[in-house]
Design a protein around this motif. Structure first.
Motif, PDB file in Angstrom:
ATOM      1  N   SER A 166      18.700 -29.612 151.675  1.00 13.62           N
ATOM      2  CA  SER A 166      18.335 -28.336 152.865  1.00 13.62           C
ATOM      3  C   SER A 166      19.176 -28.170 153.725  1.00 13.62           C
ATOM      4  O   SER A 166      18.315 -27.016 154.689  1.00 13.62           O
ATOM      5  CB  SER A 166      16.997 -29.272 153.894  1.00 13.62           C
ATOM      6  N   GLY A 208      22.114 -31.817 157.405  1.00  9.10           N
ATOM      7  CA  GLY A 208      20.370 -31.506 156.475  1.00  9.10           C
ATOM      8  C   GLY A 208      20.185 -31.795 157.897  1.00  9.10           C
ATOM      9  O   GLY A 208      18.796 -32.016 157.828  1.00  9.10           O
ATOM     10  N   GLY A 236       9.754 -24.410 152.322  1.00 16.04           N
ATOM     11  CA  GLY A 236      10.710 -25.907 153.190  1.00 16.04           C
ATOM     12  C   GLY A 236       9.545 -26.762 153.513  1.00 16.04           C
ATOM     13  O   GLY A 236       8.273 -26.973 153.746  1.00 16.04           O
TER      14      GLY A 236
END
Length: 653
Positions: A166, A208, A236
């Motif tokens: 991410s 992340g 997400g």
């Protein structure tokens, strides 16, 4: 009619409270914990409840009870009681320094599902908070919200991590409302206007991960938040944060906005409760994408702020004071005092600049030669009459004040002239090591007030005075014997013009490898001087010719300046005293004119009847008579006839 209007307003109050998205002050409970806890059968859960850190709360009874139709029945308490059916699988522990207590429940069963309370004091009468416990067989359970218990006007710091995958995704923090979650801040630099200057999102390790800091927490900041990556409701991941704000009676509250005069200084004071005595503190200016560090307690100072900022850490009273002077309009904004420890408090204040006259006045730059005496003078207004005055030499780590006295001391000395309202820092014999920034300031009751900065330049001697003008041609700068240009820190905005330095540097450069340039310069100067002389001579002759008239004497015509006649006339008048009254000179036929008073009276009588030509003839005759009189009245007293006869006049006078 008034009653209907009042009822109409009341109808809107609940809706406004809900849309605000926060717990109003009256509803805030000092004891705070999770709203919902999830557990698995045969598993365990831990419930953490926070409380205000007062002396009574630290030592009072803590309990965990289960609600029923008969009230809230105690399951376990810090007095040592444990209800039957819970012995051996439930415990309660108080952590006074962390301001919370924890309840651990193991060997969970489906029957443990229900509503509980964690509290202080007596069940149902003291401070308490409701918690719902849900036990399921799994295999997965929802993740509970992370709890944050924050004092009013203090700082919230949260950390979120969603894995390396991410790292490139948008990171954000939003506050949950009924049907939405408006963004407070994200990694794209977007900041909600209600959080401008008091929220900061920073990337952390490992990739992340990121943290969000919100300063000056108010009652309206209580509630549920989501930190996440991606876009809320679309893609997400998110993590729920449960934030509770409480008030502590003895918490000092400083000003959230500092207002200062342009060209003067501003003082920022931050209160903190350190978790680690050794943690470094730093001060930075807030921006949407970060906080630019200005100064810290390790000695770092940004080059743009050298001589302008000082930090005073006072661990004894848990305060940090920062002074920023030489204020400019660009200094407006939000400033944070922070530490590298995320759990410690961070604080922010807004700086506003207004026009006005600084309370401290004086020269901002002073230059002196080594060994000479120099005084740095600071004038203060009437409002600072009762304040302590001081001077200090600035460094990146400190600016220790030297308080003013009314008596001289050896070495650099600070004296206060109350009659003239001045504070003077004196150097009897200034040294090169004395060069640098000096601050004049005031303080009262241990609190720092306004300051004024002065830079002292110290030169070796008159011939080697350093040129401080940054715009000077490098060829005119002083060069040391090794050929390296002198260097040193130059304050922002300094501008000098030192003709002596430039001429000395120019002569030095001519002695080195600038022969052709020097020759051209010398020839140019000589030509300019010659041209000026020629122009002056031409102007002089032109003015002289302009004042002259064409005079005809007999057959002789010439230009004779009327000023010559005037000087001759004055000379004749002064020398007539040497001529005897009986002396007579023949002019023309049978007419005689006495050289004493007779000549002047006759000239005045006939002046109106003569033309300019006749005036010129008379002046010329007078000059000849004067010359004759001078010869006759010589040192020997003998008279001599003129060697040359008077010229024949074309017309009789």
């Amino acid at each position: 009619m008034p009653v209907l209007a009042f009822v109409f307003l009341l109808a809107f109050l609940p809706a406004e409270s809900e849309s605000g998205g926060y717990i109003p002050k009256a509803a805030s409970n000092p004891v705070f914990g999770p709203r919902q806890v999830y557990g698995l059968v045969n598993g365990s859960v831990t419930v953490k409840c926070f409380y205000p850190p007062t002396s009574v709360n630290r030592h009072d009874r803590k309990y965990w009870c289960r609600e029923s139709a008969m009230g809230c029945m105690t399951v376990v308490s810090t007095n040592g009681y444990t209800a039957p059916g819970y012995q051996g699988r439930v415990s309660i522990t108080n952590y006074p320094q962390a301001e919370n207590f924890q309840i651990n429940i193991s060997a969970l069963t489906a029957a443990d599902t229900g509503t509980y309370q964690c509290g202080i004091g007596i069940n149902g009468r003291g401070l308490s908070h409701k918690v719902s416990l849900e036990v399921s067989e799994g295999p997965h359970i929802p993740e509970g919200a992370e709890l944050f218990y924050v004092k009013l006007h203090n700082t919230l710091t949260v950390s979120c991590s969603f894995g390396q995958n991410s790292n490139s995704m948008r990171k954000f923090l939003c506050k949950m409302e009924k049907n939405s979650c408006p963004t407070i801040v994200d990694s794209g630099g977007n900041v909600d206007k209600d959080y401008t200057g008091r929220v900061l999102l920073s990337n952390k390790e490992p990739p992340g991960s990121f943290s969000v800091v919100i300063t000056q927490m108010g009652w309206e900041d209580s509630g549920l938040y989501l930190c996440g990556v991606g876009v809320y409701g679309e893609k997400g991941e998110t993590k729920q944060l449960d934030v509770h704000v409480y008030e502590e009676a003895n918490t000092p509250q400083g000003k959230l906005t500092v207002t200062a005069v342009k060209g003067s200084s501003a003082t920022f004071q931050y209160n903190y409760i350190p978790l680690k005595r050794s943690s470094d503190k730093y001060w930075c200016k807030w921006r949407k994408n970060g906080c630019a560090r200005i100064i810290d307690t390790s000695g770092f100072v940004s080059g743009l702020y050298e001589g302008r900022v000082a930090m005073y850490d006072s661990p004894n009273n848990n305060t940090v004071t920062i002074i920023l002077n030489q204020l400019k309009e660009s200094d407006e904004g939000y400033y944070w005092c922070m530490t590298d420890e995320e759990r410690e408090e961070q604080s922010s204040k807004e700086l506003k600049i207004v026009d006005g006259k600084p309370g401290l006045q004086g020269k901002k730059e002073v230059e002196a030669q080594v060994g000479s005496r120099v005084d740095l003078t600071c004038s203060y207004g009437c409002k600072y009459y009762s304040y302590q005055k001081y001077w200090c030499k600035w460094s990146s780590t400190s600016c220790t004040p030297m308080l003013a006295t009314d008596q001289r001391q050896p070495g650099p000395d600070v004296t206060c002239d109350t009659d003239n309202k001045t504070v003077i820092l004196s150097f009897d014999s200034v040294a090169k090591t004395d060069e640098g920034w000096y601050w004049c300031g005031v303080k009262r009751n241990g609190l720092f007030g306004e300051t004024m900065a002065v830079y002292l330049w110290v030169t070796e001697d008159a011939g080697s005075s350093t040129n401080h003008n940054l715009d000077v041609d490098p060829e005119l700068l002083d060069v040391d014997p090794s050929g390296h240009t002198k260097s040193g820190f130059v304050p922002q905005g300094r501008a000098y013009s030192d003709a002596g330095v430039q001429s000395a540097a120019a002569s030095e450069s001519s002695e080195q490898s600038h022969g052709p340039n020097a020759l051209v310069l010398s020839v140019s100067c000589a030509g300019a001087a010659l041209l000026i002389l020629v122009i002056a001579f031409v102007v002089f002759k032109y003015r002289q010719l302009k004042r002259s008239d064409l005079v005809s004497v007999g057959s002789y015509r010439t230009n004779i300046s009327m000023s010559d006649f005037e000087s001759v006339k004055e000379y004749s008048a002064t020398n007539n005293a040497c001529v005897q009254e009986s002396q007579e000179t023949q002019i023309g036929g049978d007419e005689f004119i006495t050289t004493a008073d007779t000549l002047e009276s006759t000239a005045e009588t006939k002046k109106a009847k003569r033309s300019s030509k006749e005036d010129a003839d008379l002046a010329y005759s007078t000059s000849l008579l004067t010359s004759s009189s001078t010869v006759q009245g010589g040192p020997g007293g003998d008279s001599a006839a003129p060697a040359v006869a008077p010229p024949t006049w074309e017309g009789q006078i």
